[in-house]
Design a protein around this motif. Sequence first.
Motif, mmCIF file in Angstrom:
data_model
loop_
_atom_site.group_PDB
_atom_site.id
_atom_site.type_symbol
_atom_site.label_atom_id
_atom_site.label_comp_id
_atom_site.label_asym_id
_atom_site.label_seq_id
_atom_site.Cartn_x
_atom_site.Cartn_y
_atom_site.Cartn_z
ATOM 1 N N GLY A 268 -27.580 -41.937 40.410
ATOM 2 C CA GLY A 268 -27.705 -42.395 39.051
ATOM 3 C C GLY A 268 -28.758 -41.423 37.950
ATOM 4 O O GLY A 268 -28.933 -41.811 37.064
ATOM 5 N N TYR A 269 -29.192 -40.255 38.621
ATOM 6 C CA TYR A 269 -30.078 -39.569 37.829
ATOM 7 C C TYR A 269 -29.146 -38.720 36.656
ATOM 8 O O TYR A 269 -28.187 -38.319 37.178
ATOM 9 C CB TYR A 269 -30.700 -38.510 38.699
ATOM 10 C CG TYR A 269 -31.853 -39.150 39.408
ATOM 11 C CD1 TYR A 269 -33.195 -39.207 39.297
ATOM 12 C CD2 TYR A 269 -31.582 -39.553 40.919
ATOM 13 C CE1 TYR A 269 -34.054 -39.922 39.814
ATOM 14 C CE2 TYR A 269 -32.473 -40.159 41.575
ATOM 15 C CZ TYR A 269 -33.742 -40.180 41.331
ATOM 16 O OH TYR A 269 -34.806 -40.768 42.066
ATOM 17 N N ARG A 270 -29.729 -38.685 35.426
ATOM 18 C CA ARG A 270 -29.133 -37.947 34.568
ATOM 19 C C ARG A 270 -29.562 -36.370 34.456
ATOM 20 O O ARG A 270 -30.778 -36.260 34.523
ATOM 21 C CB ARG A 270 -29.506 -38.497 33.171
ATOM 22 C CG ARG A 270 -28.972 -40.119 33.150
ATOM 23 C CD ARG A 270 -29.520 -40.560 31.826
ATOM 24 N NE ARG A 270 -30.758 -40.504 31.646
ATOM 25 C CZ ARG A 270 -31.695 -40.831 30.627
ATOM 26 N NH1 ARG A 270 -31.114 -40.899 29.601
ATOM 27 N NH2 ARG A 270 -33.020 -40.764 30.687
ATOM 28 N N VAL A 271 -28.597 -35.582 34.384
ATOM 29 C CA VAL A 271 -29.179 -34.176 34.164
ATOM 30 C C VAL A 271 -28.670 -33.488 32.742
ATOM 31 O O VAL A 271 -27.591 -33.802 32.257
ATOM 32 C CB VAL A 271 -28.101 -33.338 35.381
ATOM 33 C CG1 VAL A 271 -28.630 -31.874 34.980
ATOM 34 C CG2 VAL A 271 -28.487 -33.842 36.635
ATOM 35 N N PRO A 272 -29.529 -33.015 31.923
ATOM 36 C CA PRO A 272 -30.751 -32.620 32.219
ATOM 37 C C PRO A 272 -32.003 -33.591 31.904
ATOM 38 O O PRO A 272 -33.164 -33.478 32.165
ATOM 39 C CB PRO A 272 -31.180 -31.439 31.537
ATOM 40 C CG PRO A 272 -30.434 -31.813 30.261
ATOM 41 C CD PRO A 272 -29.124 -32.582 30.473
ATOM 42 N N GLU A 273 -31.521 -34.866 31.588
ATOM 43 C CA GLU A 273 -32.646 -35.970 30.787
ATOM 44 C C GLU A 273 -33.740 -36.290 32.031
ATOM 45 O O GLU A 273 -34.991 -36.147 31.754
ATOM 46 C CB GLU A 273 -31.884 -37.182 30.282
ATOM 47 C CG GLU A 273 -31.190 -36.854 29.127
ATOM 48 C CD GLU A 273 -29.820 -36.380 29.373
ATOM 49 O OE1 GLU A 273 -29.085 -36.286 28.568
ATOM 50 O OE2 GLU A 273 -29.455 -36.217 30.518
ATOM 51 N N ASP A 274 -33.325 -36.667 33.071
ATOM 52 C CA ASP A 274 -34.126 -36.964 34.238
ATOM 53 C C ASP A 274 -34.519 -35.783 35.235
ATOM 54 O O ASP A 274 -35.576 -35.715 35.672
ATOM 55 C CB ASP A 274 -33.504 -37.880 35.098
ATOM 56 C CG ASP A 274 -32.983 -39.331 34.364
ATOM 57 O OD1 ASP A 274 -33.819 -39.622 33.284
ATOM 58 O OD2 ASP A 274 -32.065 -39.786 34.627
ATOM 59 N N ILE A 275 -33.359 -35.054 35.509
ATOM 60 C CA ILE A 275 -33.630 -34.044 36.479
ATOM 61 C C ILE A 275 -33.046 -32.668 35.938
ATOM 62 O O ILE A 275 -31.944 -32.703 35.779
ATOM 63 C CB ILE A 275 -33.247 -34.235 37.914
ATOM 64 C CG1 ILE A 275 -33.860 -35.319 38.460
ATOM 65 C CG2 ILE A 275 -33.081 -32.895 38.729
ATOM 66 C CD1 ILE A 275 -33.374 -35.748 40.021
#
Length: 344
Positions: A268-275
């Motif tokens: 569920g992580y967004r790339v590049p917003e979260d990681i």
Amino acid sequence: MDQKRTRVTRKDVAREAGVSETIVSYVINNNRYVDKEKKKRVLEAVSRLGYRPNPIARALKGKRLNHILFITDQSITEHFSLLLGELEKKAYDLGYIISLCGNRNTPQFVSDIISRCYDGVIISSISFPEEYIRQLIGAGIPVVLLVNRDYHGIQGAARIDSGLYEGTLQSIRYLYETGCRNIIYIDRFSSNGHFSTKNDLRYRAFTEELQRLGLSDTPQENVITGCRDQEEIALQVEAWLNRRPVDAILGRNDELACIAMQKAQSLGYRVPEDIQVIGFDNSTLSRLCTPTVTTMEIQRPAIAEAAVRMLQSMIEDRTLPPPASFPTRLILRESTRQAPTPQP
């Protein structure tokens, strides 16, 4: 020790085996029938005495074979395939052929290299023991090291710095400038237990820069390592993301960066917003992943030309060339955010 005085000859083998030198020659060259018992005695004497055929005598009666060996840890990766292609082109233009060989990491492997009369050796390996490199140099074989680890204990080899340390520093600094403070490093996987230590330049750069930036007092704890395959890498990344905050992932190469990125996205992580994610090598995979992966590009053509020309100098002129250095280049893609523009 004077190797010329202690070199074991065919005469020594013949005396040990109780046969003629001609019989020894037939067995070594495998070009005549020899009685099984005599052949067995010769082979046992060769092993017992540590006999190696004279490279000069075997190399077309004193002429060079114009054959270079390239030793790597992972011979099937795209990076080494592309590098070999560049080496082959440069070598052929100068009258040499080049062969790729995965590191066997055994004394017999080194003995075989010495016995087969290669004119020179290029080494790009984090696990090939320094003692083996010294044996190659001691046998009179020109050696060029593509420096991916600390080689301070080696004398008599040419060196090429391909920018791994500085490239890793640049990657971390870029992530830091975009606000990342919880960065993890994905080390190589290995079924043989060959993992990075402080001796490895990328690992060293990561841990030293995290300390310099004040991001960790124990930066080695920010390294995912010890995995045997891709599946273990993904599981370790998942475990890390479930227990600690992460806002950036730095892969030792593009493959590892993509494995970690896909696992983060599946959680569920967004790339590049979260990681944010950065790889290394500028491989095809980095351009095909979604999102495309920011990566550090190595100057393969320039490195290949320098390596072959260094060997040519050592082979033909018997001179040790000065070290060469080729900086890496950060290729910005979708997996990272834009760094802020410095204020005047």
